[in-house]
Scaffold this motif. Structure first.
Motif, PDB file in Angstrom:
ATOM      1  N   SER A 161       0.570 -18.747 -46.187  1.00 42.39           N
ATOM      2  CA  SER A 161       2.192 -18.985 -46.404  1.00 42.39           C
ATOM      3  C   SER A 161       2.781 -19.242 -47.870  1.00 42.39           C
ATOM      4  CB  SER A 161       2.850 -19.239 -45.193  1.00 42.39           C
ATOM      5  OG  SER A 161       3.318 -20.550 -44.757  1.00 42.39           O
ATOM      6  N   GLY A 162       3.709 -19.238 -47.875  1.00 45.99           N
ATOM      7  CA  GLY A 162       4.165 -19.871 -49.084  1.00 45.99           C
ATOM      8  C   GLY A 162       4.726 -20.754 -48.935  1.00 45.99           C
ATOM      9  N   THR A 163       5.212 -21.039 -47.333  1.00 49.95           N
ATOM     10  CA  THR A 163       6.024 -22.097 -46.827  1.00 49.95           C
ATOM     11  C   THR A 163       5.122 -23.401 -46.692  1.00 49.95           C
ATOM     12  OG1 THR A 163       7.384 -21.021 -45.614  1.00 49.95           O
ATOM     13  CG2 THR A 163       6.910 -23.049 -44.884  1.00 49.95           C
TER      14      THR A 163
ATOM     15  N   LEU B 184       4.121 -24.051 -50.315  1.00 47.91           N
ATOM     16  CA  LEU B 184       5.212 -25.345 -50.865  1.00 47.91           C
ATOM     17  C   LEU B 184       5.180 -27.139 -50.085  1.00 47.91           C
ATOM     18  CD1 LEU B 184       9.038 -23.346 -50.167  1.00 47.91           C
ATOM     19  CD2 LEU B 184       8.003 -24.694 -52.410  1.00 47.91           C
TER      20      LEU B 184
ATOM     21  N   THR C 158      19.032 -21.471 -50.015  1.00 47.18           N
ATOM     22  CA  THR C 158      17.450 -20.602 -50.606  1.00 47.18           C
ATOM     23  C   THR C 158      17.654 -20.224 -49.127  1.00 47.18           C
ATOM     24  OG1 THR C 158      15.714 -21.638 -51.583  1.00 47.18           O
ATOM     25  CG2 THR C 158      17.043 -22.919 -49.829  1.00 47.18           C
ATOM     26  N   PHE C 159      16.711 -20.485 -48.884  1.00 51.47           N
ATOM     27  CA  PHE C 159      15.871 -18.987 -47.257  1.00 51.47           C
ATOM     28  C   PHE C 159      15.214 -20.827 -46.531  1.00 51.47           C
ATOM     29  CE2 PHE C 159      12.047 -18.044 -44.849  1.00 51.47           C
ATOM     30  CZ  PHE C 159      12.439 -17.454 -43.579  1.00 51.47           C
TER      31      PHE C 159
ATOM     32  N   ALA D 121      12.634 -22.010 -45.333  1.00 50.98           N
ATOM     33  CA  ALA D 121      12.296 -22.584 -45.944  1.00 50.98           C
ATOM     34  C   ALA D 121      11.197 -23.689 -47.069  1.00 50.98           C
ATOM     35  CB  ALA D 121      10.207 -21.777 -46.151  1.00 50.98           C
ATOM     36  N   THR D 122      12.135 -23.593 -47.974  1.00 50.75           N
ATOM     37  CA  THR D 122      12.524 -24.488 -48.659  1.00 50.75           C
ATOM     38  C   THR D 122      12.382 -25.310 -48.513  1.00 50.75           C
ATOM     39  OG1 THR D 122      13.217 -23.062 -50.303  1.00 50.75           O
ATOM     40  CG2 THR D 122      12.464 -24.757 -51.760  1.00 50.75           C
TER      41      THR D 122
ATOM     42  N   VAL E 227      14.507 -23.012 -56.562  1.00 51.42           N
ATOM     43  CA  VAL E 227      14.446 -21.890 -55.700  1.00 51.42           C
ATOM     44  C   VAL E 227      14.831 -20.753 -57.174  1.00 51.42           C
ATOM     45  CG1 VAL E 227      14.987 -20.331 -54.397  1.00 51.42           C
ATOM     46  CG2 VAL E 227      14.629 -22.410 -54.177  1.00 51.42           C
TER      47      VAL E 227
ATOM     48  N   ASP F  68       9.716 -23.157 -56.045  1.00 50.04           N
ATOM     49  CA  ASP F  68       9.787 -22.419 -55.488  1.00 50.04           C
ATOM     50  C   ASP F  68      10.119 -21.122 -55.994  1.00 50.04           C
ATOM     51  OD1 ASP F  68      10.002 -20.599 -52.891  1.00 50.04           O
ATOM     52  OD2 ASP F  68      11.293 -21.947 -52.155  1.00 50.04           O
TER      53      ASP F  68
ATOM     54  N   ALA G  58       8.810 -17.710 -54.971  1.00 55.98           N
ATOM     55  CA  ALA G  58       8.150 -17.095 -53.973  1.00 55.98           C
ATOM     56  C   ALA G  58       8.633 -16.164 -54.016  1.00 55.98           C
ATOM     57  CB  ALA G  58       8.946 -17.688 -52.454  1.00 55.98           C
ATOM     58  N   GLU G  59      10.235 -15.201 -54.303  1.00 55.29           N
ATOM     59  CA  GLU G  59      10.513 -14.320 -54.538  1.00 55.29           C
ATOM     60  C   GLU G  59      10.229 -14.005 -55.988  1.00 55.29           C
ATOM     61  OE1 GLU G  59      14.574 -15.254 -53.444  1.00 55.29           O
ATOM     62  OE2 GLU G  59      13.692 -15.865 -51.228  1.00 55.29           O
TER      63      GLU G  59
ATOM     64  N   SER H  19       5.131 -16.610 -52.223  1.00 57.04           N
ATOM     65  CA  SER H  19       4.906 -16.337 -50.997  1.00 57.04           C
ATOM     66  C   SER H  19       4.640 -14.315 -51.520  1.00 57.04           C
ATOM     67  CB  SER H  19       6.373 -16.153 -49.955  1.00 57.04           C
ATOM     68  OG  SER H  19       6.288 -15.094 -49.177  1.00 57.04           O
TER      69      SER H  19
ATOM     70  N   ASN I 120       4.656 -12.440 -48.209  1.00 59.57           N
ATOM     71  CA  ASN I 120       5.357 -12.139 -47.015  1.00 59.57           C
ATOM     72  C   ASN I 120       5.380 -10.684 -46.737  1.00 59.57           C
ATOM     73  OD1 ASN I 120       5.543 -12.266 -44.269  1.00 59.57           O
ATOM     74  ND2 ASN I 120       8.059 -12.961 -44.443  1.00 59.57           N
TER      75      ASN I 120
ATOM     76  N   LYS J 162       7.873  -9.605 -49.482  1.00 58.92           N
ATOM     77  CA  LYS J 162       7.801  -9.806 -50.948  1.00 58.92           C
ATOM     78  C   LYS J 162       7.354  -8.512 -51.539  1.00 58.92           C
ATOM     79  CE  LYS J 162       9.743 -13.492 -50.590  1.00 58.92           C
ATOM     80  NZ  LYS J 162       9.986 -14.106 -48.338  1.00 58.92           N
TER      81      LYS J 162
ATOM     82  N   GLY K 236       1.165 -14.676 -46.445  1.00 59.99           N
ATOM     83  CA  GLY K 236       0.623 -15.389 -47.645  1.00 59.99           C
ATOM     84  C   GLY K 236       1.363 -15.657 -48.611  1.00 59.99           C
TER      85      GLY K 236
END
Ligand SMILES: Cc1ncc(COP(=O)(O)O)c(C=O)c1O
Length: 402
Positions: free
Chosen positions: A57-59, A62, A83-84, A86-87, A135, A161, A163-164, A185, A187, A190, A197
């Motif tokens: 995962s992206g989490t 991080l 942010t989401f 997870a950060t 982020v 971050d 992720a996106e 991420s 996910n 995404k 992942g």
């Protein structure tokens, strides 16, 4: 019956299928194998980083990056409040404490002058900031030209971050290359997905080697399962890495489609008073999600009104994230605020942006938005904000022909 249109569904097809079948037939059904190795190398090469570590995962990416930088209990880490979760969660997993910082109104990204102020004081009640985790909001890079020198001068490491933001750029540099380490991420929602992942990237080989060791249950290199550290089961499956490799080959065309969606939305809202697109000026954005920000006093309607109108036609939208400092789980957390994140939360709406959206589906979303704008519920607003005006023109006059 027309099918529901989702915000950002996976865009997978025959290429992904053929890669997975080949991976299954290879016999590597494990969280390691040739697909993982190749996916790490190809992703790192794509974004110009020396090393990649594929994670589940992206989490996880991080969390590992913070652990590898030595972040732990007693440390404070700057995290954008917009942010989401997870950060911020990744910071909490290490035992450190997130300090939330507000955002720029125009992009939703970290407000760099606020970070500069924080670091200039250089300690918060006697303790130093141990890291900053910017982020790249919805696929638009932070102002790293301003942020990185400030952090470097203060001796504070940066974990991007991203992720996106895979495929986005700032200047000549790709997202994922900023700071000591960065995280993507993959996910399901995404821009590139492995269903679930992520990846940790860095130019520091020792950092990646340590993160790889932690991600593999911190096993010592002996046969009898010797452990001297607490480890994690964070590696990506070889089968899912195969999906990622196929997706990488399609990344540019998927980004182009999302950019085309943004252009359609930009045209649609161009002459609508009180409406703007988040990070509209960023030509390097990968346009993962397109967001409209509505000044209800000027527009005569709220972002939520448009959301409800689209929902009635089975079209998914989402509000912008509820900022972390307003989340019950982070009640009492330290925060440096201007109100910008809360304003975006209250007035922002993310629109369907997926690269798998067909031309017919895009037409359906745009048609429904035009319909809303023609009949917009301006009279439902109670009191216009002082100094702002309701548009006196008939609603349809503000809608450009498509
Ligand atoms: C900004 C941000 N950070 C971190 C994550 C966590 O990634 P993942 O869901 O792969 O764990 C996400 C997305 O889910 C995200 O949007």
């Amino acid at each position: 019956m027309t099918a529901r249109i989702h915000l950002s569904p996976p865009d997978v097809g025959p290429l992904e299928e053929s890669f997975v079948i080949a991976a299954v037939r290879s016999g590597w059904i494990a969280p390691l194998g040739p697909e993982v190795d190749a996916f790490e190398q190809e992703t790192a090469a794509r974004v110009d980083r020396a090393y990649g570590l594929a994670t589940n995962s992206g989490t996880a990416a991080l969390h590992l990056s913070l652990l590898a930088l030595g972040i732990g209990p007693g440390d404070r880490v700057v995290v954008p409040t917009l942010t989401f979760a997870a950060t911020a969660n990744a910071v909490v997993y290490t035992g450190a404490e997130p300090v939330f910082v507000d955002c720029e109104a125009g992009t939703g990204n970290l407000d760099v002058p606020l970070v500069a102020d924080l670091l200039r004081r250089h300690d918060i009640e006697g303790r130093q900031v141990a890291a900053v985790v910017p982020v790249d909001m919805f696929g638009s890079c932070v102002d790293y030209d301003a942020l990185l020198p400030i952090c470097e001068q203060a001796g504070v490491p940066v974990v991007e971050d991203a992720a996106e933001a895979l495929g986005a750029t700032r200047g000549a540099r790709p997202a994922g290359t900023f700071g000591q380490a960065s995280a993507f991420s993959f996910n399901g929602n995404k821009i590139l997905t492995t269903s679930g992942g992520g990846m940790l990237l860095s130019d520091d080989g020792d950092l990646i080697a340590h993160a790889r060791y932690l991600a593999t249950q911190a096993r010592q290199p002996v046969a009898h399962y010797e452990h001297t550290d607490i480890g994690y089961n964070y590696r990506l499956s070889n089968l899912l890495a195969a999906v990622g490799r196929a997706q990488l080959r399609r990344l540019d065309s998927m980004i182009e489609r999302r950019r085309a969606h943004r252009s359609r939305y930009a045209e649609l809202f161009a002459n609508v008073p009180g409406v703007r697109l988040l990070a509209a000026e960023d030509g390097g954005a990968n346009c993962w999600l397109t967001t409209v920000v509505v000044d209800a006093g000027q527009a005569g309607w709220h972002a939520a009104d448009l959301g409800a109108h689209l929902a009635a036609a089975d079209i998914e939208t989402r509000p912008v994230w509820k900022p972390m400092h307003l989340q019950p789980v982070f009640a009492g957390a330290r925060a440096v605020l201007t109100g910008a994140a809360q304003t975006l939360f209250e007035n922002g709406l993310t629109l369907p942006s997926g690269s798998a959206m067909t031309a017919d589906q895009v037409d359906r979303v745009c048609g429904r938005i035009r319909d809303f704008l023609r009949h917009r519920p301006s009279t439902r607003l109670e009191v216009p904000e002082p100094g702002r005006r309701h548009d006196p023109e008939p609603a349809s006059a503000a809608v450009p022909a498509l």
